[in-house]
Design a protein around this motif. Structure first.
Motif, PDB file in Angstrom:
ATOM      1  N   GLN A   1       0.838  -1.204   0.000  1.00  0.00           N
ATOM      2  CA  GLN A   1       0.000   0.000   0.000  1.00  0.00           C
ATOM      3  C   GLN A   1       0.874   1.255   0.000  1.00  0.00           C
ATOM      4  N   TRP A   2       1.925   1.282   0.773  1.00  0.00           N
ATOM      5  CA  TRP A   2       2.845   2.431   0.791  1.00  0.00           C
ATOM      6  C   TRP A   2       3.527   2.607  -0.558  1.00  0.00           C
ATOM      7  N   LEU A   3       3.963   1.506  -1.163  1.00  0.00           N
ATOM      8  CA  LEU A   3       4.622   1.597  -2.477  1.00  0.00           C
ATOM      9  C   LEU A   3       3.663   2.152  -3.531  1.00  0.00           C
ATOM     10  N   ILE A   4       2.416   1.723  -3.493  1.00  0.00           N
ATOM     11  CA  ILE A   4       1.424   2.214  -4.460  1.00  0.00           C
ATOM     12  C   ILE A   4       1.163   3.703  -4.216  1.00  0.00           C
ATOM     13  N   THR A   5       1.049   4.086  -2.950  1.00  0.00           N
ATOM     14  CA  THR A   5       0.810   5.500  -2.628  1.00  0.00           C
ATOM     15  C   THR A   5       1.978   6.361  -3.081  1.00  0.00           C
ATOM     16  N   ILE A   6       3.198   5.914  -2.813  1.00  0.00           N
ATOM     17  CA  ILE A   6       4.385   6.659  -3.246  1.00  0.00           C
ATOM     18  C   ILE A   6       4.450   6.705  -4.768  1.00  0.00           C
ATOM     19  N   GLY A   7       4.138   5.594  -5.423  1.00  0.00           N
ATOM     20  CA  GLY A   7       4.130   5.559  -6.894  1.00  0.00           C
ATOM     21  C   GLY A   7       3.104   6.524  -7.466  1.00  0.00           C
ATOM     22  N   LEU A   8       1.919   6.558  -6.892  1.00  0.00           N
ATOM     23  CA  LEU A   8       0.893   7.493  -7.354  1.00  0.00           C
ATOM     24  C   LEU A   8       1.328   8.940  -7.134  1.00  0.00           C
ATOM     25  N   GLY A   9       1.936   9.192  -5.981  1.00  0.00           N
ATOM     26  CA  GLY A   9       2.428  10.542  -5.708  1.00  0.00           C
ATOM     27  C   GLY A   9       3.474  10.967  -6.724  1.00  0.00           C
ATOM     28  N   LEU A  10       4.403  10.077  -7.032  1.00  0.00           N
ATOM     29  CA  LEU A  10       5.422  10.375  -8.049  1.00  0.00           C
ATOM     30  C   LEU A  10       4.791  10.590  -9.418  1.00  0.00           C
ATOM     31  N   TRP A  11       3.802   9.762  -9.754  1.00  0.00           N
ATOM     32  CA  TRP A  11       3.147   9.895 -11.059  1.00  0.00           C
ATOM     33  C   TRP A  11       2.429  11.242 -11.159  1.00  0.00           C
ATOM     34  N   VAL A  12       1.741  11.651 -10.090  1.00  0.00           N
ATOM     35  CA  VAL A  12       1.051  12.951 -10.083  1.00  0.00           C
ATOM     36  C   VAL A  12       2.069  14.074 -10.192  1.00  0.00           C
ATOM     37  N   TRP A  13       3.168  13.965  -9.461  1.00  0.00           N
ATOM     38  CA  TRP A  13       4.192  15.008  -9.488  1.00  0.00           C
ATOM     39  C   TRP A  13       4.850  15.108 -10.861  1.00  0.00           C
ATOM     40  N   ILE A  14       5.131  13.977 -11.479  1.00  0.00           N
ATOM     41  CA  ILE A  14       5.763  13.973 -12.804  1.00  0.00           C
ATOM     42  C   ILE A  14       4.789  14.420 -13.885  1.00  0.00           C
ATOM     43  N   SER A  15       3.538  14.026 -13.791  1.00  0.00           N
ATOM     44  CA  SER A  15       2.564  14.374 -14.841  1.00  0.00           C
ATOM     45  C   SER A  15       2.051  15.795 -14.708  1.00  0.00           C
ATOM     46  N   ARG A  16       2.385  16.466 -13.610  1.00  0.00           N
ATOM     47  CA  ARG A  16       1.955  17.842 -13.413  1.00  0.00           C
ATOM     48  C   ARG A  16       2.593  18.785 -14.443  1.00  0.00           C
ATOM     49  N   ALA A  17       3.849  18.591 -14.739  1.00  0.00           N
ATOM     50  CA  ALA A  17       4.572  19.477 -15.664  1.00  0.00           C
ATOM     51  C   ALA A  17       3.947  19.499 -17.057  1.00  0.00           C
ATOM     52  N   PRO A  18       3.620  18.363 -17.652  1.00  0.00           N
ATOM     53  CA  PRO A  18       2.986  18.437 -18.981  1.00  0.00           C
ATOM     54  C   PRO A  18       1.640  19.167 -18.964  1.00  0.00           C
ATOM     55  N   ARG A  19       0.868  19.016 -17.879  1.00  0.00           N
ATOM     56  CA  ARG A  19      -0.411  19.730 -17.798  1.00  0.00           C
ATOM     57  C   ARG A  19      -0.179  21.232 -17.712  1.00  0.00           C
ATOM     58  N   GLU A  20       0.819  21.634 -16.929  1.00  0.00           N
ATOM     59  CA  GLU A  20       1.139  23.057 -16.842  1.00  0.00           C
ATOM     60  C   GLU A  20       1.626  23.577 -18.182  1.00  0.00           C
TER      61      GLU A  20
END
Length: 113
Positions: free
Chosen positions: A17-36
């Motif tokens: 569960q922690w690995l999935i949460t960290i992975g999702l957090g990283l994915w959101v953080w990385i995908s933020r730049a293309p949206r901006e």
């Protein structure tokens, strides 16, 4: 089936569960730049379209502006018109003087009969 260690299973489930949460957090953080970037690009496109529309309006206005030769010709015509107005003003002054003399003679009663 009685050999299940639920404490160990819960530990690994928490790790997953922690690995999935960290992975999702990283994915959101990385995908933020293309949206901006997409938002910035959309804003720039809107500004570009507005600038192009304003440029087209200016080009239409520029079509009706006189050329250098036309401005030169208008300057000559205005100069000619100014000299004609000056000579007309001189003539009007002479007529005004004669009219004043006529009125003065009329008021004195020196009219020829």
């Amino acid at each position: 089936m009685d050999n299940w260690n639920y404490t160990e299973l819960k530990f690994w489930f928490d790790v997953l569960q922690w690995l999935i949460t960290i992975g999702l957090g990283l994915w959101v953080w990385i995908s933020r730049a293309p949206r901006e970037n997409k938002l910035a690009i959309a804003e720039l496109e809107a500004r570009l379209k507005k600038s192009e529309a304003e440029q087209e309006k200016l080009q239409v206005r520029l079509e009706y502006l006189p050329t250098k030769e036309e401005l030169h010709q208008m300057g000559k015509e205005l100069s000619s018109l100014a000299s004609k107005l000056d000579s007309s003003a001189g003539r009007m002054k002479a007529i005004e003087n004669k009219l004043d003399l006529l009125i003065e003679n009329e008021l004195r009663g020196n009219h020829a009969r």
